[in-house]
Design a protein around this motif. Structure first.
Motif, mmCIF file in Angstrom:
data_model
loop_
_atom_site.group_PDB
_atom_site.id
_atom_site.type_symbol
_atom_site.label_atom_id
_atom_site.label_comp_id
_atom_site.label_asym_id
_atom_site.label_seq_id
_atom_site.Cartn_x
_atom_site.Cartn_y
_atom_site.Cartn_z
ATOM 1 N N GLY A 182 -125.883 63.747 -14.753
ATOM 2 C CA GLY A 182 -126.464 64.488 -15.866
ATOM 3 C C GLY A 182 -126.173 63.862 -17.222
ATOM 4 N N MET A 183 -125.248 62.909 -17.253
ATOM 5 C CA MET A 183 -124.882 62.250 -18.511
ATOM 6 C C MET A 183 -125.549 60.880 -18.652
ATOM 7 N N GLY A 184 -126.336 60.491 -17.672
ATOM 8 C CA GLY A 184 -127.022 59.206 -17.742
ATOM 9 C C GLY A 184 -126.763 58.364 -16.509
ATOM 10 N N GLN A 185 -127.605 57.360 -16.325
ATOM 11 C CA GLN A 185 -127.511 56.498 -15.156
ATOM 12 C C GLN A 185 -126.214 55.689 -15.182
ATOM 13 N N GLY A 186 -125.469 55.747 -14.085
ATOM 14 C CA GLY A 186 -124.250 54.968 -13.946
ATOM 15 C C GLY A 186 -123.040 55.548 -14.659
ATOM 16 N N VAL A 187 -123.193 56.708 -15.281
ATOM 17 C CA VAL A 187 -122.088 57.310 -16.031
ATOM 18 C C VAL A 187 -121.172 58.059 -15.070
ATOM 19 N N GLU A 188 -119.864 57.928 -15.308
ATOM 20 C CA GLU A 188 -118.857 58.632 -14.520
ATOM 21 C C GLU A 188 -117.928 59.368 -15.481
ATOM 22 N N TYR A 189 -117.310 60.441 -14.974
ATOM 23 C CA TYR A 189 -116.459 61.254 -15.844
ATOM 24 C C TYR A 189 -115.112 61.494 -15.185
ATOM 25 N N GLY A 190 -114.048 61.359 -15.983
ATOM 26 C CA GLY A 190 -112.691 61.638 -15.526
ATOM 27 C C GLY A 190 -112.126 62.814 -16.299
ATOM 28 N N LEU A 191 -110.842 62.827 -16.516
ATOM 29 C CA LEU A 191 -110.201 63.900 -17.284
ATOM 30 C C LEU A 191 -110.252 63.556 -18.767
ATOM 31 N N GLY A 192 -111.341 63.938 -19.431
ATOM 32 C CA GLY A 192 -111.516 63.654 -20.848
ATOM 33 C C GLY A 192 -112.029 62.265 -21.154
ATOM 34 N N LEU A 193 -112.221 61.448 -20.144
ATOM 35 C CA LEU A 193 -112.731 60.088 -20.337
ATOM 36 C C LEU A 193 -114.091 59.937 -19.666
ATOM 37 N N ILE A 194 -115.009 59.336 -20.377
ATOM 38 C CA ILE A 194 -116.321 58.998 -19.832
ATOM 39 C C ILE A 194 -116.316 57.501 -19.587
ATOM 40 N N ARG A 195 -116.792 57.096 -18.430
ATOM 41 C CA ARG A 195 -116.901 55.671 -18.106
ATOM 42 C C ARG A 195 -118.387 55.317 -18.167
ATOM 43 N N LEU A 196 -118.745 54.521 -19.181
ATOM 44 C CA LEU A 196 -120.140 54.141 -19.409
ATOM 45 C C LEU A 196 -120.344 52.680 -19.047
ATOM 46 N N PRO A 197 -121.395 52.380 -18.281
ATOM 47 C CA PRO A 197 -121.672 50.972 -17.979
ATOM 48 C C PRO A 197 -122.208 50.264 -19.222
ATOM 49 N N LEU A 198 -121.880 48.977 -19.336
ATOM 50 C CA LEU A 198 -122.385 48.151 -20.430
ATOM 51 C C LEU A 198 -123.446 47.200 -19.900
ATOM 52 N N SER A 199 -124.436 46.897 -20.725
ATOM 53 C CA SER A 199 -125.527 46.009 -20.296
ATOM 54 C C SER A 199 -125.032 44.591 -20.041
ATOM 55 N N CYS A 200 -123.897 44.209 -20.633
ATOM 56 C CA CYS A 200 -123.356 42.860 -20.466
ATOM 57 C C CYS A 200 -122.354 42.796 -19.315
ATOM 58 N N GLY A 201 -122.282 43.875 -18.535
ATOM 59 C CA GLY A 201 -121.337 43.932 -17.427
ATOM 60 C C GLY A 201 -120.104 44.718 -17.827
ATOM 61 N N GLY A 202 -119.405 45.194 -16.856
ATOM 62 C CA GLY A 202 -118.219 45.986 -17.139
ATOM 63 C C GLY A 202 -118.588 47.371 -17.638
ATOM 64 N N HIS A 203 -117.644 47.986 -18.302
ATOM 65 C CA HIS A 203 -117.861 49.351 -18.770
ATOM 66 C C HIS A 203 -116.977 49.625 -19.978
ATOM 67 N N ILE A 204 -117.186 50.777 -20.564
ATOM 68 C CA ILE A 204 -116.371 51.246 -21.670
ATOM 69 C C ILE A 204 -115.822 52.620 -21.303
ATOM 70 N N TRP A 205 -114.580 52.859 -21.660
ATOM 71 C CA TRP A 205 -113.983 54.186 -21.550
ATOM 72 C C TRP A 205 -114.220 54.847 -22.895
ATOM 73 N N ALA A 206 -114.795 56.038 -22.890
ATOM 74 C CA ALA A 206 -115.192 56.657 -24.149
ATOM 75 C C ALA A 206 -115.069 58.173 -24.095
ATOM 76 N N HIS A 207 -115.275 58.757 -25.236
ATOM 77 C CA HIS A 207 -115.399 60.204 -25.358
ATOM 78 C C HIS A 207 -116.303 60.451 -26.553
ATOM 79 N N GLY A 208 -117.135 61.448 -26.454
ATOM 80 C CA GLY A 208 -118.065 61.744 -27.533
ATOM 81 C C GLY A 208 -117.905 63.155 -28.040
ATOM 82 N N GLY A 209 -118.708 63.479 -29.013
ATOM 83 C CA GLY A 209 -118.687 64.824 -29.565
ATOM 84 C C GLY A 209 -119.948 65.098 -30.352
ATOM 85 N N ASP A 210 -120.292 66.350 -30.444
ATOM 86 C CA ASP A 210 -121.437 66.748 -31.269
ATOM 87 C C ASP A 210 -121.248 68.189 -31.729
ATOM 88 N N LEU A 211 -120.452 68.336 -32.759
ATOM 89 C CA LEU A 211 -120.131 69.643 -33.292
ATOM 90 C C LEU A 211 -120.587 69.702 -34.744
#
Length: 146
Positions: A73-102
């Motif tokens: 539901g967060m996008g193709q290839g996206v994974e979620y941990g405890l407060g961390l989002i793992r997003l795939p990068l177009s250049c390979g690998g991934h980024i550990w991230a967190h977002g917000g919209d308040l």
């Protein structure tokens, strides 16, 4: 907030076609700590370096945070941990991230670090709909893959 700072804007639900509404003075602490932090992109980037570098939590706690499940539901290839989002990068690998919209807080932001240690924070001051999230992800990808 004292001193110079960004102003945040959102769509007026009563008049969606009208001008954006300045929500900078909105009191975000109703959301607890998620809305009560004041920070800069540099602060957030340092936070990621310290967290993912193992200097904020015991090794076992960080390992638990990085244990992820698929989050389609967060996008193709996206994974979620405890407060961390793992997003795939177009250049390979991934980024550990967190977002917000308040509204009034970090209106729309994503901050994270890739496996090589490069950190980036993208902050958008106008929450204008669902396209903002995709724009944030693309911008983050460009910042870390260029």
């Amino acid at each position: 907030m004292r001193g110079r700072h960004a102003h945040n804007y959102t769509v007026d639900k009563a008049n969606p076609a009208g001008p954006l509404v300045d929500v900078t003075e909105f009191e975000p602490s109703w959301a607890g700590a998620s809305g009560a932090m004041v920070s800069t992109p540099s602060d957030l980037n340092r936070f990621w370096q310290e967290l993912l570098g193992g200097r904020l939590l015991p090794r076992w706690a960080l390992a638990q945070m990085r244990t992820v499940v698929a989050a389609p539901g967060m996008g193709q290839g996206v994974e979620y941990g405890l407060g961390l989002i793992r997003l795939p990068l177009s250049c390979g690998g991934h980024i550990w991230a967190h977002g917000g919209d308040l509204a009034g807080g970090g209106l729309a932001n994503v901050s994270g670090q890739d496996d090589s240690g490069r950190s980036a924070t993208v902050y958008i001051t106008a929450l204008t709909g669902g396209a903002v999230v995709e724009h944030l992800r693309r911008t983050m990808d460009v910042a870390l893959c260029s």
